[in-house]
Design a protein around this motif. Structure first.
Motif, PDB file in Angstrom:
ATOM      1  N   GLN A  23       3.061  12.752   9.978  1.00  0.00           N
ATOM      2  CA  GLN A  23       3.899  11.928   8.981  1.00  0.00           C
ATOM      3  C   GLN A  23       4.697  10.844   9.533  1.00  0.00           C
ATOM      4  O   GLN A  23       4.644  10.062   8.705  1.00  0.00           O
ATOM      5  CB  GLN A  23       4.903  12.978   8.465  1.00  0.00           C
ATOM      6  N   HIS A  24       5.277  10.746  10.820  1.00  0.00           N
ATOM      7  CA  HIS A  24       5.967   9.651  11.257  1.00  0.00           C
ATOM      8  C   HIS A  24       4.638   8.471  11.177  1.00  0.00           C
ATOM      9  O   HIS A  24       5.273   7.301  10.953  1.00  0.00           O
ATOM     10  CB  HIS A  24       6.417   9.935  12.620  1.00  0.00           C
ATOM     11  N   ARG A  25       3.508   8.774  11.715  1.00  0.00           N
ATOM     12  CA  ARG A  25       2.854   7.499  11.717  1.00  0.00           C
ATOM     13  C   ARG A  25       2.468   7.003  10.324  1.00  0.00           C
ATOM     14  O   ARG A  25       2.224   5.714  10.090  1.00  0.00           O
ATOM     15  CB  ARG A  25       1.310   7.885  12.208  1.00  0.00           C
ATOM     16  N   VAL A  26       2.419   8.134   9.268  1.00  0.00           N
ATOM     17  CA  VAL A  26       2.007   7.280   7.997  1.00  0.00           C
ATOM     18  C   VAL A  26       3.263   6.670   7.433  1.00  0.00           C
ATOM     19  O   VAL A  26       3.220   5.589   6.775  1.00  0.00           O
ATOM     20  CB  VAL A  26       1.873   8.547   6.980  1.00  0.00           C
ATOM     21  N   TRP A  27       4.742   6.880   7.819  1.00  0.00           N
ATOM     22  CA  TRP A  27       5.653   6.357   7.407  1.00  0.00           C
ATOM     23  C   TRP A  27       5.521   4.889   7.865  1.00  0.00           C
ATOM     24  O   TRP A  27       6.019   3.915   7.219  1.00  0.00           O
ATOM     25  CB  TRP A  27       7.083   7.130   7.807  1.00  0.00           C
ATOM     26  N   PHE A  28       5.317   4.744   9.337  1.00  0.00           N
ATOM     27  CA  PHE A  28       5.407   3.420   9.842  1.00  0.00           C
ATOM     28  C   PHE A  28       4.387   2.583   9.106  1.00  0.00           C
ATOM     29  O   PHE A  28       4.757   1.505   8.999  1.00  0.00           O
ATOM     30  CB  PHE A  28       5.099   3.601  11.464  1.00  0.00           C
ATOM     31  N   ASN A  29       3.242   3.230   8.848  1.00  0.00           N
ATOM     32  CA  ASN A  29       1.874   2.410   8.220  1.00  0.00           C
ATOM     33  C   ASN A  29       2.583   1.847   6.828  1.00  0.00           C
ATOM     34  O   ASN A  29       2.251   0.705   6.330  1.00  0.00           O
ATOM     35  CB  ASN A  29       0.794   3.123   8.293  1.00  0.00           C
ATOM     36  N   LEU A  30       3.263   3.056   6.217  1.00  0.00           N
ATOM     37  CA  LEU A  30       3.717   2.527   4.698  1.00  0.00           C
ATOM     38  C   LEU A  30       4.640   1.362   4.921  1.00  0.00           C
ATOM     39  O   LEU A  30       4.836   0.448   4.037  1.00  0.00           O
ATOM     40  CB  LEU A  30       4.404   3.602   4.086  1.00  0.00           C
ATOM     41  N   THR A  42       8.396  -2.701  -1.441  1.00  0.00           N
ATOM     42  CA  THR A  42       7.574  -1.905  -2.527  1.00  0.00           C
ATOM     43  C   THR A  42       6.026  -1.850  -2.382  1.00  0.00           C
ATOM     44  O   THR A  42       5.586  -2.882  -1.731  1.00  0.00           O
ATOM     45  CB  THR A  42       7.917  -2.512  -3.911  1.00  0.00           C
ATOM     46  N   ILE A  43       5.363  -0.968  -2.738  1.00  0.00           N
ATOM     47  CA  ILE A  43       4.089  -0.897  -2.654  1.00  0.00           C
ATOM     48  C   ILE A  43       3.487  -0.624  -4.129  1.00  0.00           C
ATOM     49  O   ILE A  43       3.622   0.355  -4.798  1.00  0.00           O
ATOM     50  CB  ILE A  43       3.686   0.233  -1.675  1.00  0.00           C
ATOM     51  N   THR A  44       2.707  -1.596  -4.470  1.00  0.00           N
ATOM     52  CA  THR A  44       1.883  -1.386  -5.936  1.00  0.00           C
ATOM     53  C   THR A  44       0.422  -1.633  -5.663  1.00  0.00           C
ATOM     54  O   THR A  44       0.140  -2.573  -4.999  1.00  0.00           O
ATOM     55  CB  THR A  44       2.791  -2.242  -6.965  1.00  0.00           C
ATOM     56  N   GLY A  45      -0.339  -1.163  -6.792  1.00  0.00           N
ATOM     57  CA  GLY A  45      -1.787  -1.614  -6.798  1.00  0.00           C
ATOM     58  C   GLY A  45      -2.331  -0.911  -5.965  1.00  0.00           C
ATOM     59  O   GLY A  45      -3.721  -1.119  -5.794  1.00  0.00           O
ATOM     60  N   TYR A  46      -1.992   0.383  -5.519  1.00  0.00           N
ATOM     61  CA  TYR A  46      -2.902   1.182  -4.633  1.00  0.00           C
ATOM     62  C   TYR A  46      -3.177   2.722  -5.476  1.00  0.00           C
ATOM     63  O   TYR A  46      -1.933   3.104  -5.887  1.00  0.00           O
ATOM     64  CB  TYR A  46      -2.161   1.268  -3.474  1.00  0.00           C
ATOM     65  N   ASP A  47      -4.099   3.057  -5.540  1.00  0.00           N
ATOM     66  CA  ASP A  47      -4.362   4.559  -5.873  1.00  0.00           C
ATOM     67  C   ASP A  47      -4.171   5.284  -4.526  1.00  0.00           C
ATOM     68  O   ASP A  47      -4.103   4.719  -3.326  1.00  0.00           O
ATOM     69  CB  ASP A  47      -5.661   4.698  -6.484  1.00  0.00           C
ATOM     70  N   ASP A  48      -4.418   6.753  -4.662  1.00  0.00           N
ATOM     71  CA  ASP A  48      -3.884   7.809  -3.569  1.00  0.00           C
ATOM     72  C   ASP A  48      -5.079   7.582  -2.534  1.00  0.00           C
ATOM     73  O   ASP A  48      -4.987   7.469  -1.316  1.00  0.00           O
ATOM     74  CB  ASP A  48      -3.827   9.215  -4.272  1.00  0.00           C
ATOM     75  N   GLU A  49      -6.314   7.315  -3.040  1.00  0.00           N
ATOM     76  CA  GLU A  49      -7.568   7.241  -2.150  1.00  0.00           C
ATOM     77  C   GLU A  49      -7.321   5.956  -1.327  1.00  0.00           C
ATOM     78  O   GLU A  49      -7.571   5.861  -0.091  1.00  0.00           O
ATOM     79  CB  GLU A  49      -8.903   7.281  -2.931  1.00  0.00           C
ATOM     80  N   LEU A  50      -7.156   4.829  -1.946  1.00  0.00           N
ATOM     81  CA  LEU A  50      -7.177   3.409  -1.061  1.00  0.00           C
ATOM     82  C   LEU A  50      -5.984   3.545  -0.150  1.00  0.00           C
ATOM     83  O   LEU A  50      -5.937   2.946   0.897  1.00  0.00           O
ATOM     84  CB  LEU A  50      -7.107   2.252  -2.385  1.00  0.00           C
ATOM     85  N   LEU A  51      -4.781   3.792  -0.943  1.00  0.00           N
ATOM     86  CA  LEU A  51      -3.775   3.905   0.234  1.00  0.00           C
ATOM     87  C   LEU A  51      -3.690   4.862   1.146  1.00  0.00           C
ATOM     88  O   LEU A  51      -3.278   4.639   2.587  1.00  0.00           O
ATOM     89  CB  LEU A  51      -2.319   4.469  -0.594  1.00  0.00           C
ATOM     90  N   GLY A  58      -7.621   7.694   5.639  1.00  0.00           N
ATOM     91  CA  GLY A  58      -8.427   8.438   4.413  1.00  0.00           C
ATOM     92  C   GLY A  58      -7.786   9.689   4.188  1.00  0.00           C
ATOM     93  O   GLY A  58      -8.485  10.432   3.350  1.00  0.00           O
ATOM     94  N   ASP A  59      -7.086  10.303   4.941  1.00  0.00           N
ATOM     95  CA  ASP A  59      -6.567  11.646   4.667  1.00  0.00           C
ATOM     96  C   ASP A  59      -5.618  11.773   3.590  1.00  0.00           C
ATOM     97  O   ASP A  59      -4.356  11.676   3.613  1.00  0.00           O
ATOM     98  CB  ASP A  59      -5.870  12.129   5.843  1.00  0.00           C
ATOM     99  N   VAL A  60      -5.931  12.173   2.205  1.00  0.00           N
ATOM    100  CA  VAL A  60      -5.275  12.070   0.898  1.00  0.00           C
ATOM    101  C   VAL A  60      -4.229  13.184   1.126  1.00  0.00           C
ATOM    102  O   VAL A  60      -2.967  13.035   0.747  1.00  0.00           O
ATOM    103  CB  VAL A  60      -5.968  12.229  -0.024  1.00  0.00           C
ATOM    104  N   GLU A  61      -4.453  14.258   1.749  1.00  0.00           N
ATOM    105  CA  GLU A  61      -3.648  15.489   1.617  1.00  0.00           C
ATOM    106  C   GLU A  61      -2.388  14.885   2.462  1.00  0.00           C
ATOM    107  O   GLU A  61      -1.276  15.316   2.223  1.00  0.00           O
ATOM    108  CB  GLU A  61      -4.220  16.750   2.180  1.00  0.00           C
ATOM    109  N   LEU A  62      -2.486  14.419   3.681  1.00  0.00           N
ATOM    110  CA  LEU A  62      -1.603  14.075   4.714  1.00  0.00           C
ATOM    111  C   LEU A  62      -0.605  12.954   3.837  1.00  0.00           C
ATOM    112  O   LEU A  62       0.461  12.923   3.982  1.00  0.00           O
ATOM    113  CB  LEU A  62      -2.039  13.440   5.806  1.00  0.00           C
TER     114      LEU A  62
END
Length: 333
Positions: A23-30, A42-51, A58-62
């Motif tokens: 989760q820490h790695r995902v936070w950093f990438n966000l 802000t982050i816009t224009g992304y659906d869950d799969e693309l983000l 590619g881990d949508v659940e994570l």
């Protein structure tokens, strides 16, 4: 190349400690994605799969798990297809002009301090007068020597400026507010440094001071810090014990001393219930294993009656040997 600020206090931030490594790695990438947007933060224009492809391999659940955790910790705000970092402007300002209120406040404080210093200095010229409202020493102010010309004006009102509390002078003593929490007195100070000194005697170092202020910035109330420090002091523990208590309670959403006391009482009740449900077998005195085995064997074997006396007739070999000896004796005679 676009960039954003990363603060060293993130290593000890209570909210970030609540995240696991993934989760820490995902936070950093966000944060990286948010820093690249035209509307930074802000982050816009992304659906869950693309983000998910961008930040979590590619881990949508994570990704979903991390976003829910960040939203629960009040680090982000989600509105349909928009993700916003709540404290982005506070942490990621590009230059002082992005925070005009803070700059305007510093300008006014600087002016007031300059006026006081001018009035405190002895003046040898009787024709020069200084007071709070009027300053006769009107030096020409040019664009090159102004502190901040975009918001520097005499028409600013107090309502437009968010004044900070005055800093305590060195050696100034502050009296605490005493409240009763958990049936005992809790001394709550206005200063985190005074709060630390009350329960741990010594003044905190720079790292601990910054950590205390980060807790306050994240919404932890001063009385909760006091509660954790009191608990550590009562147990004869040092600051690390209080720090661990604060971070565990913060992860559970606790922000005040009353909430901390309720959480502590609930924990002790759960422990008592577990002890009451736990069946402890009675200790029995046992014999040594060898003696126990011998007794078991005796109980299994059938009881035997008294043995009948035996004669030479019961041992044929011995009887034959006896006959041979007798014959040899007869021959010898």
């Amino acid at each position: 190349m676009k960039w954003y600020r990363m603060y060293s206090e993130a290593r000890n931030d209570a909210k970030l400690r609540a995240l696991n490594d993934s989760q820490h790695r995902v936070w950093f990438n966000l944060l990286c994605i948010a820093g690249e947007q035209s509307d930074r933060g802000t982050i816009t224009g992304y659906d869950d799969e693309l983000l998910a492809v961008e930040v979590s391999n590619g881990d949508v659940e994570l990704l979903t798990e991390t976003l829910n955790k960040l939203q629960k910790l009040r680090m982000i705000r989600r509105d349909e297809d928009r993700i916003s970092f709540i404290n982005w402007e506070k942490r990621q300002y590009d230059n002082p002009s992005d925070r005009p209120k803070a700059v305007n406040e510093r300008v006014k404080k600087h002016r007031a301090k300059t006026k006081r210093n001018d009035c405190d200095q002895p003046n040898t010229k009787s024709e020069t007068t200084c007071n709070v409202d009027v300053t006769s020493c009107n030096d020409k102010v040019t664009e090159g020597n102004t502190l901040y010309t975009d918001t520097d004006s005499d028409t600013d009102t107090e309502a437009d400026i968010e004044l900070l509390p005055p800093l305590p002078s060195k050696g100034e003593r502050h009296e605490p507010v005493v409240v009763v929490v958990g049936g005992r007195d809790l001394h709550v100070y206005k200063s985190a440094i005074d709060q630390y000194k009350h329960y741990f005697v010594y003044e905190p170092n720079r790292t601990i001071t910054e950590l205390l202020h980060s807790y306050l910035d994240d919404g932890v109330q001063m009385d909760m810090l006091a509660w954790a420090m009191r608990r550590a002091a009562e147990k004869g523990k040092a600051w690390d014990y209080a720090k661990g208590a604060i971070e565990k309670l913060f992860a559970k959403g606790v922000r005040t001393a009353e909430q901390a006391e309720q959480e502590n009482q609930a924990f002790h009740q759960q422990q008592e219930q577990k002890q009451s449900r736990k069946v402890v077998p009675l200790r029995e005195d046992k014999l040594p294993a060898s003696v126990q085995w011998q007794l078991e064997q005796q109980s299994v074997q059938q009881p035997m009656g008294p043995e009948e006396p035996k004669t030479i007739e019961d041992y044929p070999e011995l009887k034959a040997m006896l006959e041979q000896l007798r014959q040899k004796q007869k021959q010898a005679r």
